[in-house]
Design a protein around this motif. Sequence first.
Motif, PDB file in Angstrom:
ATOM      1  N   ALA A  40      -0.095 -52.239 133.449  1.00  0.00           N
ATOM      2  CA  ALA A  40      -1.239 -52.533 132.586  1.00  0.00           C
ATOM      3  C   ALA A  40      -1.314 -51.530 131.442  1.00  0.00           C
ATOM      4  N   LYS A  41      -1.030 -50.250 131.724  1.00  0.00           N
ATOM      5  CA  LYS A  41      -1.049 -49.235 130.673  1.00  0.00           C
ATOM      6  C   LYS A  41       0.083 -49.446 129.677  1.00  0.00           C
ATOM      7  N   ALA A  42       1.204 -49.949 130.132  1.00  0.00           N
ATOM      8  CA  ALA A  42       2.352 -50.181 129.248  1.00  0.00           C
ATOM      9  C   ALA A  42       2.015 -51.213 128.177  1.00  0.00           C
ATOM     10  N   LYS A  43       1.131 -52.118 128.481  1.00  0.00           N
ATOM     11  CA  LYS A  43       0.702 -53.133 127.507  1.00  0.00           C
ATOM     12  C   LYS A  43      -0.251 -52.542 126.469  1.00  0.00           C
ATOM     13  N   LEU A  44      -0.746 -51.322 126.696  1.00  0.00           N
ATOM     14  CA  LEU A  44      -1.704 -50.689 125.794  1.00  0.00           C
ATOM     15  C   LEU A  44      -1.025 -49.709 124.845  1.00  0.00           C
ATOM     16  N   LEU A  45       0.185 -49.998 124.436  1.00  0.00           N
ATOM     17  CA  LEU A  45       0.901 -49.141 123.499  1.00  0.00           C
ATOM     18  C   LEU A  45       0.817 -49.705 122.089  1.00  0.00           C
ATOM     19  N   PRO A  46       0.899 -48.831 121.084  1.00  0.00           N
ATOM     20  CA  PRO A  46       0.913 -49.326 119.708  1.00  0.00           C
ATOM     21  C   PRO A  46       2.270 -49.953 119.374  1.00  0.00           C
ATOM     22  N   VAL A  47       2.249 -50.835 118.396  1.00  0.00           N
ATOM     23  CA  VAL A  47       3.470 -51.462 117.895  1.00  0.00           C
ATOM     24  C   VAL A  47       3.460 -51.299 116.382  1.00  0.00           C
ATOM     25  N   MET A  48       4.518 -50.718 115.855  1.00  0.00           N
ATOM     26  CA  MET A  48       4.641 -50.458 114.423  1.00  0.00           C
ATOM     27  C   MET A  48       5.399 -51.632 113.790  1.00  0.00           C
ATOM     28  N   THR A  49       4.684 -52.502 113.070  1.00  0.00           N
ATOM     29  CA  THR A  49       5.284 -53.681 112.464  1.00  0.00           C
ATOM     30  C   THR A  49       5.317 -53.495 110.952  1.00  0.00           C
ATOM     31  N   PHE A  50       6.526 -53.386 110.395  1.00  0.00           N
ATOM     32  CA  PHE A  50       6.708 -53.175 108.957  1.00  0.00           C
ATOM     33  C   PHE A  50       6.791 -54.498 108.211  1.00  0.00           C
ATOM     34  N   ASP A  51       6.295 -54.500 106.957  1.00  0.00           N
ATOM     35  CA  ASP A  51       6.484 -55.661 106.083  1.00  0.00           C
ATOM     36  C   ASP A  51       7.975 -55.861 105.847  1.00  0.00           C
ATOM     37  N   LYS A  52       8.684 -54.749 105.600  1.00  0.00           N
ATOM     38  CA  LYS A  52      10.141 -54.761 105.487  1.00  0.00           C
ATOM     39  C   LYS A  52      10.645 -53.379 105.867  1.00  0.00           C
ATOM     40  N   THR A  53      11.870 -53.320 106.390  1.00  0.00           N
ATOM     41  CA  THR A  53      12.426 -52.045 106.836  1.00  0.00           C
ATOM     42  C   THR A  53      13.603 -51.590 105.984  1.00  0.00           C
ATOM     43  N   ASN A  54      13.975 -52.386 104.987  1.00  0.00           N
ATOM     44  CA  ASN A  54      15.079 -52.039 104.082  1.00  0.00           C
ATOM     45  C   ASN A  54      14.579 -52.099 102.646  1.00  0.00           C
ATOM     46  N   HIS A  55      15.072 -51.163 101.821  1.00  0.00           N
ATOM     47  CA  HIS A  55      14.753 -51.206 100.390  1.00  0.00           C
ATOM     48  C   HIS A  55      15.992 -50.818  99.592  1.00  0.00           C
ATOM     49  N   ASP A  56      16.268 -51.601  98.544  1.00  0.00           N
ATOM     50  CA  ASP A  56      17.395 -51.343  97.654  1.00  0.00           C
ATOM     51  C   ASP A  56      16.832 -50.898  96.308  1.00  0.00           C
ATOM     52  N   PHE A  57      17.134 -49.655  95.907  1.00  0.00           N
ATOM     53  CA  PHE A  57      16.676 -49.143  94.622  1.00  0.00           C
ATOM     54  C   PHE A  57      17.490 -49.709  93.463  1.00  0.00           C
ATOM     55  N   GLY A  58      18.596 -50.368  93.773  1.00  0.00           N
ATOM     56  CA  GLY A  58      19.446 -50.921  92.725  1.00  0.00           C
ATOM     57  C   GLY A  58      20.309 -49.826  92.108  1.00  0.00           C
ATOM     58  N   ILE A  59      20.560 -49.951  90.799  1.00  0.00           N
ATOM     59  CA  ILE A  59      21.399 -48.979  90.100  1.00  0.00           C
ATOM     60  C   ILE A  59      20.501 -47.915  89.478  1.00  0.00           C
ATOM     61  N   ILE A  60      20.771 -46.654  89.838  1.00  0.00           N
ATOM     62  CA  ILE A  60      20.014 -45.534  89.271  1.00  0.00           C
ATOM     63  C   ILE A  60      21.011 -44.494  88.773  1.00  0.00           C
ATOM     64  N   ASP A  61      20.531 -43.590  87.929  1.00  0.00           N
ATOM     65  CA  ASP A  61      21.385 -42.523  87.405  1.00  0.00           C
ATOM     66  C   ASP A  61      21.334 -41.317  88.335  1.00  0.00           C
ATOM     67  N   GLU A  62      22.470 -40.633  88.459  1.00  0.00           N
ATOM     68  CA  GLU A  62      22.513 -39.427  89.272  1.00  0.00           C
ATOM     69  C   GLU A  62      21.505 -38.418  88.731  1.00  0.00           C
ATOM     70  N   GLY A  63      20.724 -37.866  89.602  1.00  0.00           N
ATOM     71  CA  GLY A  63      19.673 -36.927  89.223  1.00  0.00           C
ATOM     72  C   GLY A  63      18.283 -37.562  89.256  1.00  0.00           C
ATOM     73  N   ASP A  64      18.219 -38.910  89.265  1.00  0.00           N
ATOM     74  CA  ASP A  64      16.918 -39.587  89.352  1.00  0.00           C
ATOM     75  C   ASP A  64      16.300 -39.345  90.726  1.00  0.00           C
ATOM     76  N   ILE A  65      14.981 -39.242  90.742  1.00  0.00           N
ATOM     77  CA  ILE A  65      14.231 -39.159  91.992  1.00  0.00           C
ATOM     78  C   ILE A  65      13.390 -40.425  92.072  1.00  0.00           C
ATOM     79  N   VAL A  66      13.670 -41.247  93.073  1.00  0.00           N
ATOM     80  CA  VAL A  66      12.984 -42.536  93.219  1.00  0.00           C
ATOM     81  C   VAL A  66      12.236 -42.553  94.543  1.00  0.00           C
ATOM     82  N   GLU A  67      11.212 -43.388  94.614  1.00  0.00           N
ATOM     83  CA  GLU A  67      10.444 -43.481  95.849  1.00  0.00           C
ATOM     84  C   GLU A  67      10.024 -44.917  96.108  1.00  0.00           C
TER      85      GLU A  67
END
Length: 160
Positions: A40-67
Amino acid sequence: MKRVLLILSVISISVLTSCTNNASSKIKPENVAMANVRDAKAKLLPVMTFDKTNHDFGIIDEGDIVEHKFTFTNTGNAPLVIISAKGSCGCTVSKWSKEPIAPGATGDMLVTFNSNGKPNLQNKKVTITANTTTGKETLKIKAMVTPKKKSVASGIPLSK
């Protein structure tokens, strides 16, 4: 040959006679009750559900800081606590709320990638440690980093 048959007969008889005990009679009611509470306690755990788990920044220049901000929802039945979020290298940094996230509430994980010294295709992971059933969640980012141009004579990168 007779010895082999004799040995096999003895083994067969001992196996057949040793299995006559009723296994269900060995179950203790207090152990069943403890297992039910645990399940019963095992059913009372949180579940982390992401909208998406992968992100592609595409083409960036070396030295760029992206988030990128990954958004998730606690779809479980208990408050979600994020213990840590570690990048696969020092170029990836994560920020998140240190407060517990209630069931049904949403949260954000900000992942920052510093491309300095990281030319070409980059695939990075952020491993999140939390109080979920798996204990670990993984986010992935990638970017194609255009290398800095270097002077032919010195090999020193030219500024933009």
